[in-house]
Design a protein around this motif. Structure first.
Motif, short mmCIF file in Angstrom:
data_model
loop_
_atom_site.label_atom_id
_atom_site.label_comp_id
_atom_site.label_asym_id
_atom_site.label_seq_id
_atom_site.Cartn_x
_atom_site.Cartn_y
_atom_site.Cartn_z
N GLU A 158 0.83 -1.20 0.00
CA GLU A 158 0.00 0.00 0.00
C GLU A 158 0.87 1.26 0.00
OE1 GLU A 158 -3.91 -1.71 2.47
OE2 GLU A 158 -2.36 -0.55 3.50
N LEU A 159 1.89 1.27 0.82
CA LEU A 159 2.77 2.44 0.88
C LEU A 159 3.54 2.60 -0.42
CD1 LEU A 159 4.11 4.80 2.33
CD2 LEU A 159 5.75 3.17 3.32
N ALA A 160 4.07 1.52 -0.96
CA ALA A 160 4.85 1.60 -2.20
C ALA A 160 3.99 2.12 -3.36
CB ALA A 160 5.44 0.24 -2.55
N ASP A 161 2.76 1.64 -3.46
CA ASP A 161 1.86 2.09 -4.52
C ASP A 161 1.52 3.57 -4.36
OD1 ASP A 161 1.87 -0.43 -5.58
OD2 ASP A 161 -0.07 -1.01 -4.74
N LEU A 162 1.28 3.99 -3.14
CA LEU A 162 0.95 5.39 -2.88
C LEU A 162 2.12 6.30 -3.25
CD1 LEU A 162 -0.95 6.82 0.12
CD2 LEU A 162 1.28 7.76 -0.43
N VAL A 163 3.33 5.90 -2.85
CA VAL A 163 4.51 6.71 -3.17
C VAL A 163 4.72 6.78 -4.67
CG1 VAL A 163 7.02 6.87 -2.95
CG2 VAL A 163 5.64 6.26 -0.96
N ALA A 164 4.53 5.67 -5.37
CA ALA A 164 4.71 5.66 -6.82
C ALA A 164 3.78 6.66 -7.49
CB ALA A 164 4.46 4.26 -7.36
N GLY A 165 2.60 6.85 -6.93
CA GLY A 165 1.66 7.82 -7.49
C GLY A 165 2.02 9.26 -7.18
N ALA A 166 2.79 9.47 -6.11
CA ALA A 166 3.13 10.84 -5.69
C ALA A 166 4.47 11.31 -6.27
CB ALA A 166 3.17 10.92 -4.17
N VAL A 167 5.34 10.38 -6.63
CA VAL A 167 6.65 10.74 -7.18
C VAL A 167 6.53 10.91 -8.69
CG1 VAL A 167 9.02 9.93 -7.56
CG2 VAL A 167 7.93 9.59 -5.33
#
Length: 309
Positions: free
Chosen positions: A182-191
């Motif tokens: 969940e965290l990795a997917d969220l970060v990928a969307g923000a970077v």
């Protein structure tokens, strides 16, 4: 340790050679492996020590402590404590101190520990799973500014602000983050832009791990403690794996490798330097090829000066 969670010790021979340098063919005295990990350095040190040598190790990971119980050598002991507890050893009692910083391969490769974005698992990241707050627990209540500061300061992530806002927005909409995926997917969307060959979540995971374990603060405390426990002529050997750690080690050695004059008392004798910088070593091309995780390692070696007269 299961076969798929083996750990390859970085700079094994180089670190032990630097630690025991000048100690003779069968070193005696008390030596310290301040970060036992999975015991690669400790086992190698024990092979080199003489009958009167002793090795004291530290680690706060319960899995590392379990691994240490497999060492039956009477010259060896381990403490279930972080390496800032070097300060608990008697002054001048250590013939040498080794610190191998960072995360061991079994920690990274175990989904249940939550250190890696490569596996889906609980968002934990604690070195000591018996105490303290997990990353998921901290992110469940931390404010945007707090999260952004941690990701920026400990991960050197330029998108720290957008990542922090996304974490809090997700928490408010659907509840707190619970897993690494969940965290990795969220970060990928923000970077918005990615470094070549690097997962966009790399810096965020590094930052949260360092923060939740207070790694840099503990490193500073352990370095200060090493000055007190090292005997004159004793070696300090530190292996770092990212720039934040190495900067602290480099500055610490430099700070204590010069005489310090008090400007308020220009005729007073200086405070005598406490360390002599000896070496800076990086893994060989052959080691990096065999173990890519070693590529960022830097080993710094210093020696405790003779006590002032």
């Amino acid at each position: 340790m299961t076969p798929d969670l083996q750990h390859t010790t970085v700079l094994l021979d180089e670190a032990v050679d630097a630690l025991l340098g000048g100690a003779g063919p069968e070193p005696a005295g008390t030596w310290v492996d301040a970060t036992f990990g999975r015991g690669g350095h400790s086992r190698h040190i024990l092979l080199r020590l003489g009958p009167q040598g002793r090795l004291v190790a530290f680690d706060k990971d319960p899995e590392a402590i379990a691994e240490a119980t497999r060492i039956t050598d009477a010259r060896f002991s381990i403490r279930h404590e972080g390496f800032r507890h070097l300060a608990d050893l008697p002054p001048g009692s250590a013939a040498g101190v080794l610190m191998d910083l960072g995360v061991s391969s079994p920690q990274i490769d175990s989904p249940g520990r939550g250190f890696s974005f490569r596996f889906d698992g609980p968002l934990d990241m604690r070195m000591d799973t018996t105490r303290g707050e997990s990353v998921a627990q901290w992110l469940a209540t931390a404010e945007v500014q707090q999260i952004a500061e941690v990701i920026r300061d400990y991960g050197e992530e330029r998108f720290a602000g957008p990542i922090a806002k996304a974490i809090v927005a997700r928490r408010e909409e659907r509840g707190p983050l619970a897993t690494t995926a969940e965290l990795a997917d969220l970060v990928a969307g923000a970077v918005k832009t990615r470094e070549s060959g690097q997962n966009p979540a790399t810096r965020t995971f590094q930052a949260l791990r360092i923060f939740i374990n207070a790694e840099l603060e503990e490193l500073q405390q352990a370095l200060e403690a090493s000055l007190r426990v090292l005997q004159p002529g004793g070696r300090l050997v530190v292996i770092s794996f990212h720039s934040l750690e190495d900067r602290i080690v480099k500055q610490f050695i430099a700070q204590h490798s010069k005489d310090v004059y008090d400007r308020r008392a220009p005729f007073a004798p200086p405070k005598v330097m406490k360390l002599v910088a000896l070496d800076r070593v990086k893994p060989s091309a052959a080691e990096v090829a065999a173990n890519p995780r070693s590529r960022s390692a830097i080993m710094r070696v210093a020696e405790r000066t003779e006590a002032p007269a």
